[in-house]
Design a protein around this motif. Structure first.
Motif, PDB file in Angstrom:
ATOM      1  N   ARG A  80       1.633  14.850   6.568  1.00  0.00           N
ATOM      2  CA  ARG A  80       2.094  14.996   8.047  1.00  0.00           C
ATOM      3  C   ARG A  80       3.892  14.960   7.857  1.00  0.00           C
ATOM      4  NH1 ARG A  80      -1.317  10.742  11.282  1.00  0.00           N
ATOM      5  NH2 ARG A  80      -1.440   9.769   9.388  1.00  0.00           N
ATOM      6  N   LEU A  81       4.437  14.544   6.877  1.00  0.00           N
ATOM      7  CA  LEU A  81       5.862  14.478   6.689  1.00  0.00           C
ATOM      8  C   LEU A  81       6.257  15.884   6.245  1.00  0.00           C
ATOM      9  CD1 LEU A  81       6.711  11.162   5.012  1.00  0.00           C
ATOM     10  CD2 LEU A  81       7.215  11.764   7.369  1.00  0.00           C
ATOM     11  N   GLY A  82       5.250  16.633   5.940  1.00  0.00           N
ATOM     12  CA  GLY A  82       5.856  18.052   5.529  1.00  0.00           C
ATOM     13  C   GLY A  82       6.184  18.122   4.165  1.00  0.00           C
ATOM     14  N   HIS A  83       5.720  17.085   3.173  1.00  0.00           N
ATOM     15  CA  HIS A  83       6.176  17.000   1.879  1.00  0.00           C
ATOM     16  C   HIS A  83       4.784  17.082   0.983  1.00  0.00           C
ATOM     17  CE1 HIS A  83      10.226  15.575   1.478  1.00  0.00           C
ATOM     18  NE2 HIS A  83      10.206  15.418   2.757  1.00  0.00           N
ATOM     19  N   SER A  84       5.036  17.820  -0.290  1.00  0.00           N
ATOM     20  CA  SER A  84       3.895  18.081  -1.221  1.00  0.00           C
ATOM     21  C   SER A  84       3.841  16.598  -2.078  1.00  0.00           C
ATOM     22  CB  SER A  84       4.196  19.099  -2.204  1.00  0.00           C
ATOM     23  OG  SER A  84       5.462  18.904  -2.697  1.00  0.00           O
ATOM     24  N   LEU A  85       4.852  15.659  -1.905  1.00  0.00           N
ATOM     25  CA  LEU A  85       4.829  14.474  -2.562  1.00  0.00           C
ATOM     26  C   LEU A  85       4.075  13.185  -1.799  1.00  0.00           C
ATOM     27  CD1 LEU A  85       8.643  13.823  -3.319  1.00  0.00           C
ATOM     28  CD2 LEU A  85       6.813  14.225  -5.230  1.00  0.00           C
ATOM     29  N   PRO A  86       3.464  12.615  -2.733  1.00  0.00           N
ATOM     30  CA  PRO A  86       2.917  11.346  -1.844  1.00  0.00           C
ATOM     31  C   PRO A  86       3.849  10.910  -0.887  1.00  0.00           C
ATOM     32  CG  PRO A  86       2.388  11.193  -4.152  1.00  0.00           C
ATOM     33  CD  PRO A  86       3.523  12.435  -4.018  1.00  0.00           C
ATOM     34  N   LYS A  87       3.309  10.227   0.150  1.00  0.00           N
ATOM     35  CA  LYS A  87       4.367   9.605   1.139  1.00  0.00           C
ATOM     36  C   LYS A  87       5.330   8.569   0.542  1.00  0.00           C
ATOM     37  CE  LYS A  87       2.817   8.428   5.376  1.00  0.00           C
ATOM     38  NZ  LYS A  87       2.342   7.753   6.605  1.00  0.00           N
ATOM     39  N   ALA A  88       4.859   7.751  -0.383  1.00  0.00           N
ATOM     40  CA  ALA A  88       5.681   6.634  -0.864  1.00  0.00           C
ATOM     41  C   ALA A  88       6.727   7.103  -1.820  1.00  0.00           C
ATOM     42  CB  ALA A  88       4.853   5.718  -1.893  1.00  0.00           C
ATOM     43  N   LEU A  89       6.739   8.543  -2.216  1.00  0.00           N
ATOM     44  CA  LEU A  89       7.699   8.959  -3.057  1.00  0.00           C
ATOM     45  C   LEU A  89       8.588   9.927  -2.342  1.00  0.00           C
ATOM     46  CD1 LEU A  89       5.760   9.952  -6.154  1.00  0.00           C
ATOM     47  CD2 LEU A  89       7.179   7.896  -5.958  1.00  0.00           C
ATOM     48  N   VAL A  90       8.657  10.062  -1.025  1.00  0.00           N
ATOM     49  CA  VAL A  90       9.386  10.754  -0.330  1.00  0.00           C
ATOM     50  C   VAL A  90      10.641   9.998  -0.148  1.00  0.00           C
ATOM     51  CG1 VAL A  90       9.792  11.687   2.220  1.00  0.00           C
ATOM     52  CG2 VAL A  90       7.538  11.790   1.249  1.00  0.00           C
ATOM     53  N   PRO A  91      11.774  10.973  -0.231  1.00  0.00           N
ATOM     54  CA  PRO A  91      13.090  10.141  -0.284  1.00  0.00           C
ATOM     55  C   PRO A  91      13.612   9.781   1.128  1.00  0.00           C
ATOM     56  CG  PRO A  91      13.395  12.369  -0.665  1.00  0.00           C
ATOM     57  CD  PRO A  91      12.032  12.200  -0.735  1.00  0.00           C
ATOM     58  N   ASP A 119       3.001  -2.063   4.080  1.00  0.00           N
ATOM     59  CA  ASP A 119       2.908  -0.632   3.997  1.00  0.00           C
ATOM     60  C   ASP A 119       4.040   0.022   3.562  1.00  0.00           C
ATOM     61  OD1 ASP A 119       0.279  -0.764   4.676  1.00  0.00           O
ATOM     62  OD2 ASP A 119       0.672  -0.619   6.939  1.00  0.00           O
ATOM     63  N   ALA A 120       4.033   0.980   2.428  1.00  0.00           N
ATOM     64  CA  ALA A 120       5.609   1.397   2.255  1.00  0.00           C
ATOM     65  C   ALA A 120       5.671   2.548   3.261  1.00  0.00           C
ATOM     66  CB  ALA A 120       4.915   2.431   0.731  1.00  0.00           C
ATOM     67  N   ALA A 121       4.860   2.728   4.040  1.00  0.00           N
ATOM     68  CA  ALA A 121       5.221   3.582   5.429  1.00  0.00           C
ATOM     69  C   ALA A 121       6.148   2.760   6.401  1.00  0.00           C
ATOM     70  CB  ALA A 121       4.065   3.989   6.105  1.00  0.00           C
ATOM     71  N   ARG A 122       6.450   1.810   6.189  1.00  0.00           N
ATOM     72  CA  ARG A 122       7.308   0.782   6.904  1.00  0.00           C
ATOM     73  C   ARG A 122       8.506   0.080   5.751  1.00  0.00           C
ATOM     74  NH1 ARG A 122       5.107  -0.508  11.982  1.00  0.00           N
ATOM     75  NH2 ARG A 122       2.864  -0.156  12.026  1.00  0.00           N
ATOM     76  N   PRO A 123       9.233   1.108   5.353  1.00  0.00           N
ATOM     77  CA  PRO A 123      10.096   0.722   4.279  1.00  0.00           C
ATOM     78  C   PRO A 123      11.252   0.162   4.642  1.00  0.00           C
ATOM     79  CG  PRO A 123      10.454   3.202   5.038  1.00  0.00           C
ATOM     80  CD  PRO A 123       9.194   2.491   5.740  1.00  0.00           C
ATOM     81  N   LEU A 124      11.650   0.013   5.816  1.00  0.00           N
ATOM     82  CA  LEU A 124      13.089  -0.561   6.105  1.00  0.00           C
ATOM     83  C   LEU A 124      12.487  -1.890   6.881  1.00  0.00           C
ATOM     84  CD1 LEU A 124      15.002   2.176   7.642  1.00  0.00           C
ATOM     85  CD2 LEU A 124      14.765   1.385   5.387  1.00  0.00           C
ATOM     86  N   ALA A 125      11.313  -2.448   6.825  1.00  0.00           N
ATOM     87  CA  ALA A 125      11.111  -4.045   7.400  1.00  0.00           C
ATOM     88  C   ALA A 125      12.092  -4.947   6.824  1.00  0.00           C
ATOM     89  CB  ALA A 125       9.608  -4.142   7.053  1.00  0.00           C
ATOM     90  N   PRO A 126      12.658  -5.425   7.286  1.00  0.00           N
ATOM     91  CA  PRO A 126      13.993  -6.342   6.908  1.00  0.00           C
ATOM     92  C   PRO A 126      13.354  -7.745   6.295  1.00  0.00           C
ATOM     93  CG  PRO A 126      14.041  -6.845   9.125  1.00  0.00           C
ATOM     94  CD  PRO A 126      12.829  -5.503   8.910  1.00  0.00           C
ATOM     95  N   ALA A 127      14.172  -8.186   5.296  1.00  0.00           N
ATOM     96  CA  ALA A 127      13.986  -9.626   4.525  1.00  0.00           C
ATOM     97  C   ALA A 127      13.668 -10.588   5.466  1.00  0.00           C
ATOM     98  CB  ALA A 127      14.930  -9.791   3.584  1.00  0.00           C
ATOM     99  N   THR A 161       0.923  -1.094   0.178  1.00  0.00           N
ATOM    100  CA  THR A 161       0.081  -0.015  -0.095  1.00  0.00           C
ATOM    101  C   THR A 161       0.987   1.153  -0.055  1.00  0.00           C
ATOM    102  OG1 THR A 161      -0.234   0.032   2.509  1.00  0.00           O
ATOM    103  CG2 THR A 161      -1.739  -1.273   1.284  1.00  0.00           C
ATOM    104  N   ALA A 162       0.737   2.152  -0.904  1.00  0.00           N
ATOM    105  CA  ALA A 162       1.526   3.021  -1.185  1.00  0.00           C
ATOM    106  C   ALA A 162       0.758   4.495  -1.660  1.00  0.00           C
ATOM    107  CB  ALA A 162       2.537   3.085  -2.154  1.00  0.00           C
ATOM    108  N   ALA A 163      -0.836   4.465  -1.192  1.00  0.00           N
ATOM    109  CA  ALA A 163      -1.425   5.517  -1.895  1.00  0.00           C
ATOM    110  C   ALA A 163      -1.805   6.752  -0.878  1.00  0.00           C
ATOM    111  CB  ALA A 163      -2.860   4.887  -1.955  1.00  0.00           C
ATOM    112  N   GLY A 164      -0.837   6.869   0.372  1.00  0.00           N
ATOM    113  CA  GLY A 164      -1.126   7.721   1.189  1.00  0.00           C
ATOM    114  C   GLY A 164      -0.659   9.151   0.913  1.00  0.00           C
ATOM    115  N   SER A 165      -0.946   9.936   1.553  1.00  0.00           N
ATOM    116  CA  SER A 165      -0.294  11.626   1.080  1.00  0.00           C
ATOM    117  C   SER A 165       0.969  11.664   1.903  1.00  0.00           C
ATOM    118  CB  SER A 165      -1.229  12.701   1.690  1.00  0.00           C
ATOM    119  OG  SER A 165      -1.550  12.806   2.959  1.00  0.00           O
ATOM    120  N   GLY A 166       1.759  12.806   1.744  1.00  0.00           N
ATOM    121  CA  GLY A 166       2.943  12.917   2.475  1.00  0.00           C
ATOM    122  C   GLY A 166       2.554  14.297   3.456  1.00  0.00           C
TER     123      GLY A 166
END
Length: 248
Positions: A15-26, A115-123, A8-13
């Motif tokens: 609350r991160l202070g970004h205009s990009l969607p959350k999934a595209l935040v670097p 969730d893309a909001a948990r990007p560092l979940a390890p293998a 899931t990567a459809a959330g907004s950014g």
């Protein structure tokens, strides 16, 4: 038989202070969705049981941008990027519909939801979930023991001081993470049962295990991982950028 994942990567950014969607935040030179996808695909469970189909739910106006972030994934992985819904539950349902419509996913019998909001979940965490489902547990979530004292309150809108009803024994509590893993049949049945609530934020389930629970089916917990922390605020993003131990 094989494994698919709905990311899931459809959330907004916002609350991160970004205009990009959350999934595209670097984060460290890669977007959050790229980190999450690569960690999912890096997992190799017993017998080379791994994600063969990846469905990413994205904001409707950013489908191409999300796809470009993932255009260098392993060639043998089937990638589908679809528009998400008004709620997380609706987004996962859209991902499952895309999975069902693609003949390349015909042999999928285990589905992860991440969730893309948990990007560092390890293998290693992904492997733990897959193997628990394969071992006969149709619904599996990773969870960490709760260390804070938790109190149940009687919430009142507009009131800043709320009465405590009880202190919940924390030995029984787990903070649940993703990826969550399910047999395909059970996950589809759970979403079908809860479909009426999918587009209402007040009624939609906050995770897929909650939909399974509404069916009266058991859900099992495996050990979570601190690296699978959720990124919601700018502070979370800053913490995620700090050096950590690499996955084994």
């Amino acid at each position: 038989m094989s494994v698919a994942a709905v990311l899931t990567a459809a959330g907004s950014g916002s609350r991160l202070g970004h205009s990009l969607p959350k999934a595209l935040v670097p984060l460290g030179g890669q977007s959050l969705v790229a980190h999450a996808a690569r960690n999912l695909l890096a997992a190799r469970a017993a017998g080379d049981d791994r994600v063969r189909v990846l469905v990413v739910t994205a904001p409707a106006f950013h489908l191409d941008a999300i796809a470009r972030e993932l255009d260098d994934l392993e060639s043998e992985v089937t990638l589908l990027v679809v528009a998400g819904g008004a709620t997380r539950q609706a987004s996962v349902a859209a991902g499952l519909a895309a999975l069902d419509a693609d003949p390349r996913a015909a042999d999928v019998d285990v589905v992860l939801v991440h969730d893309a909001a948990r990007p560092l979940a390890p293998a290693s965490l992904v492997v733990r979930v897959i193997e628990a489902v394969r071992d006969g547990h149709p619904a599996v979530v990773p969870g960490l023991p709760v260390t804070d004292t938790i109190k149940r309150v009687a919430p009142h809108r507009g009131v800043t001081v709320e009465p405590v009803l009880e202190t919940v024994p924390r030995a029984e509590l787990r903070a649940v993470q993703t990826p969550q893993g399910f047999t395909r049949e059970l996950l589809l049945r759970a979403h079908a049962h809860g479909a009426e609530d999918a587009h209402d934020e007040a009624l939609a389930a906050s995770d897929d295990a909650g939909l399974v629970e509404r069916l009266g089916e058991p859900v099992w917990v495996v050990a979570g991982d601190e690296r699978a922390a959720k990124i919601t605020t700018a502070r979370d993003l800053a913490v995620a950028a700090l050096p950590t131990e690499s996955d084994e």
